[in-house]
Design an enzyme around this catalytic site. Structure first.
Site: not given
Ligand SMILES: *Cc1c(COP(=O)(O)O)cnc(C)c1O
Length: 354
Positions: A101, A168, A192
């Site tokens: 990511w 993030d 998540k």
């Molecule tokens: C799932 C995830 C993303 C991407 O998310 P989307 O909404 O599918 O674009 C980004 N960063 C992390 C840490 C993730 O687990």
């Protein structure tokens, strides 16, 4: 409903009581005679949800007043572009690449302006005390928990003096307290751990807003969301509604300190089982960087993977295959997962014979 243990990495499990509450009032939202998804976002009912969610998050994470809290759409990957669009201002984004990511975030930033990797690690987090940073860093970016690789920062990295740190936290948001003195921006896609997909929370220090690069879509402007109370256009009302219920659930369960304790307990059960049987299982993440929420591992004998998955499914375990890019297995343990889930999975791992 049959008893299953949902180890999905995302969209992930939500508290059963939250889903039940939403089901109960889905057709008639609190006596208004219509569903929450049938109402104008300019009604009091919807505005109250956004206000309540904002205040819940401020309380749960002790977010200081100098931080704005707002909600956007487009998921995590859109935020990969919004971060540089709002913060680059002709400088360079410095990225700590620790997995899939953060690598994807760096690639997206390069489409917007100058960005480079200040560190690249596999199965560990970098030591930021002796990195060579770009000459004019706009910000330092990291992914607090790499959902695919199971690499989590034990503590926030250190950015050079005066350079904002951007995190993030999509997969570990609301699983532990956040040190706001160390961060400029924290963001998380909801699916998540705290709501259905389609909602992203951004928590940004107010002095960092207002620097959108020219020629960017106006919908990329963080300051617009802050100013318009997350409603520059129609927001994802259902997601906001569920997020608010989840935040109230977290508070009732003891807050983020309790979530942190449980995350440690849940993941320890699996890591113990893994460490006990190095002849059967393999983990490649350094102990200090082991994720409390996503536990990836491999079988020593990869030929037995399909067998292992079939045997696990007979026990009621679901969605524990590894991400397509890395293979193997991955057990995700978000806030809503009862301790019983990883306890049973650890038992299963101990009893399994190839
Ligand atoms: C799932 C995830 C993303 C991407 O998310 P989307 O909404 O599918 O674009 C980004 N960063 C992390 C840490 C993730 O687990």
């Amino acid at each position: 409903m049959p008893q299953i243990w949902n180890f999905s990495a995302g969209p992930g499990m939500l508290p059963h009581s939250v889903l039940e509450a939403a089901q109960k009032e889905f057709l008639d939202y609190r006596g208004l005679g219509a569903s929450i998804v049938e109402m104008s976002h300019r009604t009091h009912a919807v505005e109250a949800i956004v206000e309540s969610l904002t205040e819940e998050l401020r309380g749960l994470l002790s977010i200081p007043e100098e931080f704005e809290i707002f909600f956007t759409q487009g998921g995590g990957r859109t935020q990969f572009a919004m971060v540089p669009a709002n913060l680059l201002r002709g400088k360079t984004g410095a990225y700590l690449v620790t997995g899939l990511w953060s690598a994807a975030a760096l690639e997206e930033a390069k489409r917007i302006g100058r960005a480079e990797a200040a560190a690249r690690t596999t199965g560990d987090v970098p030591d930021t005390s002796d990195l060579s940073w770009p000459e004019d860093p706009a910000y330092v970016y990291y992914c607090d928990n790499e959902t695919v690789h199971g690499v989590e920062f034990p503590a926030p990295p250190t950015a050079p003096e005066g350079v904002p740190l951007v995190a993030d936290m999509s997969s570990n948001f609301l699983t532990r307290p956040i040190d706001w003195s160390r961060h400029g921006v924290v963001w998380a896609a909801a699916q998540k751990n705290f709501a259905p997909a389609g909602l992203t929370v951004v928590i940004a220090r107010r002095d960092l807003l207002g620097g959108l690069l020219p020629h960017m879509p106006s919908m990329f402007d963080w300051s617009l969301y802050a100013r318009e109370k997350s409603m520059p256009n129609t927001p994802p009302v259902f997601q906001l509604y569920i997020a608010d219920l989840v935040a109230k659930w977290v508070r009732a369960e003891g807050g983020v300190e309790a979530m942190h304790r449980r995350a440690l307990e849940r993941s320890a059960l699996l890591y113990e089982a893994l460490d006990e049987r190095p002849d059967l299982y393999e983990t490649t993440v350094a102990k200090r960087a082991r994720s409390r929420v996503n536990v990836p591992f491999r079988l020593r004998d990869p030929e037995r993977l399909a067998d292992f998955i079939a045997a696990g499914e007979r026990e009621g375990f679901r969605q524990f295959a590894g991400h397509a890019s890395v293979g193997g297995l991955r057990v995700s343990l978000y806030n809503a997962m009862p301790l019983e889930g990883p306890r049973r999975f650890a038992e299963f791992m101990r009893a399994w014979r190839p």
